[in-house]
Write a protein that holds these residues in place. Structure first.
Motif, PDB file in Angstrom:
ATOM      1  N   CYS A   1     -33.890  -9.976  31.359  1.00  0.00           N
ATOM      2  CA  CYS A   1     -33.209  -9.119  31.366  1.00  0.00           C
ATOM      3  C   CYS A   1     -33.925  -8.101  32.722  1.00  0.00           C
ATOM      4  N   GLY A   2     -33.618  -8.304  33.532  1.00  0.00           N
ATOM      5  CA  GLY A   2     -33.875  -8.619  35.313  1.00  0.00           C
ATOM      6  C   GLY A   2     -34.779  -6.609  34.858  1.00  0.00           C
ATOM      7  N   ILE A   3     -34.132  -6.071  34.017  1.00  0.00           N
ATOM      8  CA  ILE A   3     -34.573  -4.701  33.996  1.00  0.00           C
ATOM      9  C   ILE A   3     -36.083  -4.795  33.649  1.00  0.00           C
ATOM     10  N   CYS A   4     -36.029  -5.055  31.831  1.00  0.00           N
ATOM     11  CA  CYS A   4     -37.341  -4.916  31.110  1.00  0.00           C
ATOM     12  C   CYS A   4     -37.589  -5.891  30.807  1.00  0.00           C
ATOM     13  N   ARG A   5     -37.275  -7.110  31.516  1.00  0.00           N
ATOM     14  CA  ARG A   5     -37.618  -8.412  31.496  1.00  0.00           C
ATOM     15  C   ARG A   5     -38.441  -8.972  30.055  1.00  0.00           C
ATOM     16  N   VAL A   6     -37.127  -8.524  29.223  1.00  0.00           N
ATOM     17  CA  VAL A   6     -37.436  -8.777  27.485  1.00  0.00           C
ATOM     18  C   VAL A   6     -36.231 -10.586  27.710  1.00  0.00           C
ATOM     19  N   PRO A   7     -36.230 -11.291  27.439  1.00  0.00           N
ATOM     20  CA  PRO A   7     -35.235 -12.166  27.021  1.00  0.00           C
ATOM     21  C   PRO A   7     -34.275 -11.742  26.309  1.00  0.00           C
ATOM     22  N   TYR A   8     -32.953 -11.841  26.371  1.00  0.00           N
ATOM     23  CA  TYR A   8     -31.543 -10.934  26.318  1.00  0.00           C
ATOM     24  C   TYR A   8     -31.500 -11.321  24.224  1.00  0.00           C
ATOM     25  N   GLU A   9     -31.678 -12.647  24.193  1.00  0.00           N
ATOM     26  CA  GLU A   9     -32.215 -12.141  22.653  1.00  0.00           C
ATOM     27  C   GLU A   9     -32.559 -11.834  21.779  1.00  0.00           C
ATOM     28  N   GLY A  10     -34.027 -10.829  22.627  1.00  0.00           N
ATOM     29  CA  GLY A  10     -34.591  -9.818  21.652  1.00  0.00           C
ATOM     30  C   GLY A  10     -33.915  -8.480  22.541  1.00  0.00           C
TER      31      GLY A  10
ATOM     32  N   VAL B   1     -32.031 -21.710   7.876  1.00  0.00           N
ATOM     33  CA  VAL B   1     -32.000 -21.450   9.218  1.00  0.00           C
ATOM     34  C   VAL B   1     -31.173 -20.961  10.186  1.00  0.00           C
ATOM     35  N   ALA B   2     -30.307 -20.251  10.790  1.00  0.00           N
ATOM     36  CA  ALA B   2     -30.055 -20.262  12.251  1.00  0.00           C
ATOM     37  C   ALA B   2     -30.758 -19.376  13.024  1.00  0.00           C
ATOM     38  N   GLN B   3     -30.139 -19.949  14.301  1.00  0.00           N
ATOM     39  CA  GLN B   3     -30.349 -18.946  15.448  1.00  0.00           C
ATOM     40  C   GLN B   3     -29.271 -18.813  16.303  1.00  0.00           C
TER      41      GLN B   3
END
Length: 102
Positions: A30-39, A11-13
């Motif tokens: 992300c300040g534009i789409c509000r999705v976490p950077y890892e997404g 398992v890795a992250q």
């Protein structure tokens, strides 16, 4: 005594190195789409190198595709969406970690 491994699951992250050492998960979006950077941004299907991050000299970070889409709109006026300063892409210098033990 010998041990025989019959099954093993790895398992890795991973996380983007945004320089935020505060472990503030709410700030790592992300300040534009509000999705976490890892997404990934809404335009992409897979996170990672196909959906990279981009840093501005103002120190704000966005998914590259979100920022390019934002800068392509007339209301953007080629400004950072967070502080409205003219957008200038920063040069990211990756710290040399070859001398640091893990």
């Amino acid at each position: 005594m010998k041990v025989h491994v019959k099954h093993w699951s790895a398992v890795a992250q991973w996380r983007w190195n945004t320089g935020n050492n505060d472990q503030d998960d709410e700030g790592d979006v992300c300040g534009i789409c509000r999705v976490p950077y890892e997404g990934c941004c809404p335009s992409c299907k897979m996170p990672g190198d196909d959906c990279p991050l981009i840093w501005g000299e103002c120190s704000h970070i966005f998914h590259m595709h979100c920022l390019l889409k934002w800068l392509g709109t007339a209301p953007s006026k080629q400004q950072c969406p967070m502080d409205r300063r003219p957008w200038v892409t920063a040069e990211r210098k990756i710290a040399d970690t070859s001398n640091n033990p893990i």
